[in-house]
Design a protein around this motif. Structure first.
Motif, short mmCIF file in Angstrom:
data_model
loop_
_atom_site.label_atom_id
_atom_site.label_comp_id
_atom_site.label_asym_id
_atom_site.label_seq_id
_atom_site.Cartn_x
_atom_site.Cartn_y
_atom_site.Cartn_z
N VAL A 184 0.84 -1.21 0.00
CA VAL A 184 0.00 0.00 0.00
C VAL A 184 0.87 1.25 0.00
N PHE A 185 1.97 1.23 0.74
CA PHE A 185 2.84 2.41 0.78
C PHE A 185 3.50 2.66 -0.57
N LEU A 186 3.91 1.62 -1.26
CA LEU A 186 4.54 1.80 -2.56
C LEU A 186 3.55 2.28 -3.61
N LEU A 187 2.30 1.84 -3.51
CA LEU A 187 1.29 2.28 -4.48
C LEU A 187 0.76 3.68 -4.18
N ARG A 188 0.58 4.00 -2.91
CA ARG A 188 0.07 5.31 -2.51
C ARG A 188 1.00 5.86 -1.44
N ARG A 189 2.07 6.53 -1.87
CA ARG A 189 3.10 6.96 -0.95
C ARG A 189 2.62 8.09 -0.03
N ARG A 190 1.68 8.89 -0.47
CA ARG A 190 1.22 10.01 0.36
C ARG A 190 0.35 9.55 1.52
N GLY A 191 -0.20 8.36 1.44
CA GLY A 191 -0.99 7.83 2.54
C GLY A 191 -2.32 8.57 2.70
N GLY A 192 -2.79 8.68 3.92
CA GLY A 192 -4.07 9.29 4.20
C GLY A 192 -4.83 8.48 5.22
N ILE A 193 -5.78 9.14 5.89
CA ILE A 193 -6.55 8.45 6.94
C ILE A 193 -7.39 7.33 6.35
N SER A 194 -8.06 7.59 5.24
CA SER A 194 -8.92 6.56 4.64
C SER A 194 -8.10 5.36 4.19
N LEU A 195 -6.88 5.59 3.73
CA LEU A 195 -6.03 4.49 3.28
C LEU A 195 -5.61 3.61 4.47
N VAL A 196 -5.25 4.25 5.58
CA VAL A 196 -4.85 3.48 6.76
C VAL A 196 -6.04 2.73 7.34
N VAL A 197 -7.20 3.36 7.37
CA VAL A 197 -8.40 2.68 7.87
C VAL A 197 -8.75 1.49 6.97
N GLY A 198 -8.66 1.68 5.66
CA GLY A 198 -8.90 0.57 4.74
C GLY A 198 -7.92 -0.57 4.93
N LEU A 199 -6.66 -0.22 5.20
CA LEU A 199 -5.65 -1.25 5.45
C LEU A 199 -5.97 -2.04 6.72
N ALA A 200 -6.39 -1.36 7.77
CA ALA A 200 -6.72 -2.04 9.03
C ALA A 200 -7.97 -2.90 8.88
N VAL A 201 -9.02 -2.35 8.24
CA VAL A 201 -10.26 -3.11 8.07
C VAL A 201 -10.02 -4.32 7.16
N GLY A 202 -9.24 -4.12 6.10
CA GLY A 202 -8.93 -5.23 5.22
C GLY A 202 -8.13 -6.32 5.92
N GLY A 203 -7.19 -5.93 6.79
CA GLY A 203 -6.44 -6.93 7.54
C GLY A 203 -7.33 -7.72 8.49
N LEU A 204 -8.27 -7.05 9.15
CA LEU A 204 -9.19 -7.75 10.05
C LEU A 204 -10.09 -8.72 9.28
N LEU A 205 -10.65 -8.25 8.17
CA LEU A 205 -11.50 -9.14 7.36
C LEU A 205 -10.69 -10.28 6.76
N GLY A 206 -9.45 -10.00 6.36
CA GLY A 206 -8.61 -11.06 5.83
C GLY A 206 -8.28 -12.12 6.86
N SER A 207 -8.06 -11.72 8.12
CA SER A 207 -7.80 -12.69 9.18
C SER A 207 -9.02 -13.57 9.43
N LEU A 208 -10.20 -12.96 9.45
CA LEU A 208 -11.42 -13.75 9.64
C LEU A 208 -11.63 -14.72 8.48
N LEU A 209 -11.36 -14.24 7.27
CA LEU A 209 -11.51 -15.12 6.10
C LEU A 209 -10.50 -16.28 6.16
N ALA A 210 -9.27 -15.98 6.54
CA ALA A 210 -8.26 -17.04 6.64
C ALA A 210 -8.64 -18.07 7.70
N TRP A 211 -9.19 -17.61 8.80
CA TRP A 211 -9.62 -18.53 9.85
C TRP A 211 -10.70 -19.48 9.34
N ARG A 212 -11.68 -18.91 8.64
CA ARG A 212 -12.77 -19.75 8.13
C ARG A 212 -12.29 -20.69 7.03
N VAL A 213 -11.39 -20.22 6.17
CA VAL A 213 -10.88 -21.08 5.10
C VAL A 213 -10.12 -22.27 5.68
#
Length: 261
Positions: free
Chosen positions: A113-142
């Protein structure tokens, strides 16, 4: 001699926190410029896209967890199911494997994410955190879906008496395991932005205040002329004292009272 002071009714032209003078306007791109509605929508869209893409990679985490996690061996005697090794640590090893993989995925997703969007932003960090949480839940179920069946009794009957079979893949420390990815991703992105992120340029205060600096320079020139006048007035007592001291020295040399011939 005293230093020149700015008149009380004139603001200090070099004070960056003073109120802007009347008639001045902010420079384009100045510190008070706010994002438009289109820019806000674009940031929200980028945050949502980041959350979806990061969450999808949770499927790969689930496959790796299923492949690398140690199995818990069970055995049946047709009446009950027992642990083959009662002192084994395979169950803890499954949780540890998931946490380590989640930390690695958090670091990799933050770098991507940092290499693609170097300037960052609050929405980008929130999306990264939410995506990580959903990805962990998905990995657990898989991992639990594709792993050994959760019906231990049916699995024991299918395996037969005295035959070792695998217990279902489970997470015991669910809270710590699913939070490892988003926490690692946010911390890694914060460090990357702090070390290699772009820096905001320093504001040009002369252009920022506009014509206010010119008015301050004129008022500063006027105060300087007043200072010169004051120095001239102060020179009077010094000159008088010098004359008086000179007269005293002359009188002392001739003697007092004067001698009569």
């Amino acid at each position: 001699m005293t230093a020149p002071l700015t008149p009380p009714h004139e603001p200090d032209p070099h004070d960056p926190w003073a109120a802007p003078p009347s008639g001045s306007r902010l420079a384009p791109g100045g510190p008070a410029s706010s994002p438009t509605a289109a820019e806000r929508r674009a940031e929200l869209a980028q945050g949502a896209a980041t959350a979806v893409l990061v969450a999808v990679t949770g499927f790969l985490l689930g496959l790796l967890w299923l492949w690398l996690a140690p199995r818990v061996p069970l055995v049946s005697d047709d009446t009950a199911v027992f642990l083959k090794n009662s002192e084994g640590e395979e169950a803890i090893g499954a949780d540890g494997t998931f946490v380590l993989l989640a930390l690695a995925f958090g670091l990799l997703s933050a770098v991507a994410v940092f290499l693609l969007r170097r300037r960052g932003g609050i929405s980008l960090v929130v999306g990264l955190a939410v995506g990580g949480l959903l990805g962990s839940l998905l990995a657990w179920r898989v991992g639990t879906w594709l792993g050994p069946t959760s019906d231990v009794v049916a699995h024991a009957k299918q395996a037969g008496k005295g035959v070792t079979f695998d217990a279902p893949l489970e997470l015991h420390a669910v809270g710590a395991a699913v939070l490892a990815w988003p926490i690692a991703a946010m911390l890694a992105h914060l460090v990357l932005t702090w070390v290699w992120g772009p820096r905001d340029p320093e504001p040009d205060w002369e252009e920022f205040w506009g014509a206010g600096s010119g008015a301050g320079a004129v008022s500063g020139a006027g105060s300087g002329s007043g200072f010169l006048g004051g120095s001239g007035a102060e020179a009077g007592p010094g000159a008088g004292s010098e004359r008086g001291s000179g007269a005293g020295e002359k009188g002392g040399a001739e003697g007092w009272p004067p001698r009569r011939s």
